[in-house]
Design a protein around this motif. Structure first.
Motif, mmCIF file in Angstrom:
data_model
loop_
_atom_site.group_PDB
_atom_site.id
_atom_site.type_symbol
_atom_site.label_atom_id
_atom_site.label_comp_id
_atom_site.label_asym_id
_atom_site.label_seq_id
_atom_site.Cartn_x
_atom_site.Cartn_y
_atom_site.Cartn_z
ATOM 1 N N GLU A 50 -6.353 -1.074 -4.272
ATOM 2 C CA GLU A 50 -7.264 -0.118 -3.643
ATOM 3 C C GLU A 50 -6.521 1.032 -2.966
ATOM 4 N N HIS A 51 -5.196 1.088 -3.130
ATOM 5 C CA HIS A 51 -4.358 2.149 -2.554
ATOM 6 C C HIS A 51 -4.472 2.195 -1.028
ATOM 7 N N ALA A 111 -2.985 -3.070 -2.611
ATOM 8 C CA ALA A 111 -2.275 -2.183 -3.529
ATOM 9 C C ALA A 111 -3.200 -1.644 -4.610
#
Length: 305
Positions: free
Chosen positions: A233-234, A231
């Motif tokens: 690091e997307h 999350a």
């Protein structure tokens, strides 16, 4: 309808029925009457010669049906028959509700432990156990497969995570099935693998891509540290969510039994095959692009020469 335009098995059935009617028309009327009377009983006794003639006629009709339809029958053999071990080594491209049901994906945890946010995916309770609605699981699994296929076609890297001993061969086979675009983590996820990249990978971060484009987690409850790092690091995540887990834990939840190895093999197989298809399309796109570039290079060389 003429016989050449009919389907082969339908033409065979018509021929078989006509031959049976022709054969029955040559029987004596007494034999036909006696066979009609004997049809009402469960197991008629063969007393007269006419009874034996009728018995041989019925047996011949059955043998004729078998001979006619054998060439139009199933091609299933012992090699192509489904076995339980095939979920790991020979997964199917598309699954069904029946396959999920046979794998035990509908068994949740105790009803008292059900997460309130899991309510839309619960079918009901039986004997104190939450039953997962597989009619909701199947479309979400197909959505996750489409996401996996799209990421692989774009050349993205996919990581499979299953940190239980029974899940390690599942994630290993799934990553090997996709090829060079996929990796797997079968042991404990080391905290800080993504958030502390410089410490783990040193100078490799400048030349090598270490952040995946998609994470598929078969046991999300035991890998919440990894989910937090994804999350941060997307990185989109796909996970098997049981009835005691909040579906919002991952981006693309798949409601199913996360403690059943057979369900994990089935879901992991479907996702890995989708990733393999995407990787094949990506390689095809690269080849087409190389051909176009070579053609343009030849045109430029001819133009200047």
């Amino acid at each position: 309808m003429s016989l050449p335009t009919m389907r082969p098995w339908l033409a065979a059935a018509r021929t078989c029925c006509s031959s049976s009617r022709t054969a029955s028309s040559h029987l004596p009327s007494a034999a036909r009457a006696q066979s009609t009377a004997a049809a009402g009983s469960a197991a008629p006794r063969l007393k007269s010669q006419a009874d034996w003639d009728q018995f041989r006629l019925e047996k011949g009709k059955v043998r004729h049906l078998i001979d006619v339809f054998s060439e139009h029958g199933s091609t299933q053999t012992t090699e192509s028959t489904f076995h339980l071990r095939d979920q790991l080594h020979k997964p199917t491209r598309n699954t069904t509700v029946s396959a999920l049901l046979a794998a035990g994906a509908h068994f949740g945890h105790a009803a008292s432990r059900m997460n309130p946010n899991f309510m839309p995916y619960a079918y009901g309770t039986r004997a104190g156990i939450t039953i997962i609605d597989l009619d909701s699981t199947l479309p979400l699994l197909r959505r996750a497969a489409n996401v996996t296929r799209a990421v692989a076609r774009a050349g993205g890297q996919i990581v499979f995570i299953g940190t239980r001993p029974d899940l390690k061969p599942v994630v290993q086979k799934a990553a090997e099935r996709i090829g060079s675009l996929a990796y797997y983590v079968g042991e404990r996820w080391l905290p800080g693998t993504l958030t502390n990249k410089l410490e783990f990978f040193k100078d490799q971060t400048e030349t090598t891509k270490v952040t995946p484009d998609l994470a598929i987690i078969l046991n999300p409850v035991n890998n919440q540290n990894a989910i937090r790092e994804f999350a941060a690091e997307h990185v989109p995540t796909i996970g098997i969510i049981d009835s005691n887990v909040d579906p919002r834990l991952v981006m693309y939840p798949i409601p199913a039994n996360d403690e059943n190895t057979r369900a994990a093999e089935l879901i992991g197989g479907v996702l890995s095959i989708a990733g393999r298809e995407g990787a094949a399309l990506y390689a095809q796109d690269l080849r087409a692009k190389a051909i176009v570039e070579a053609k343009r290079a030849r045109q430029r060389s001819l133009r200047f020469n």
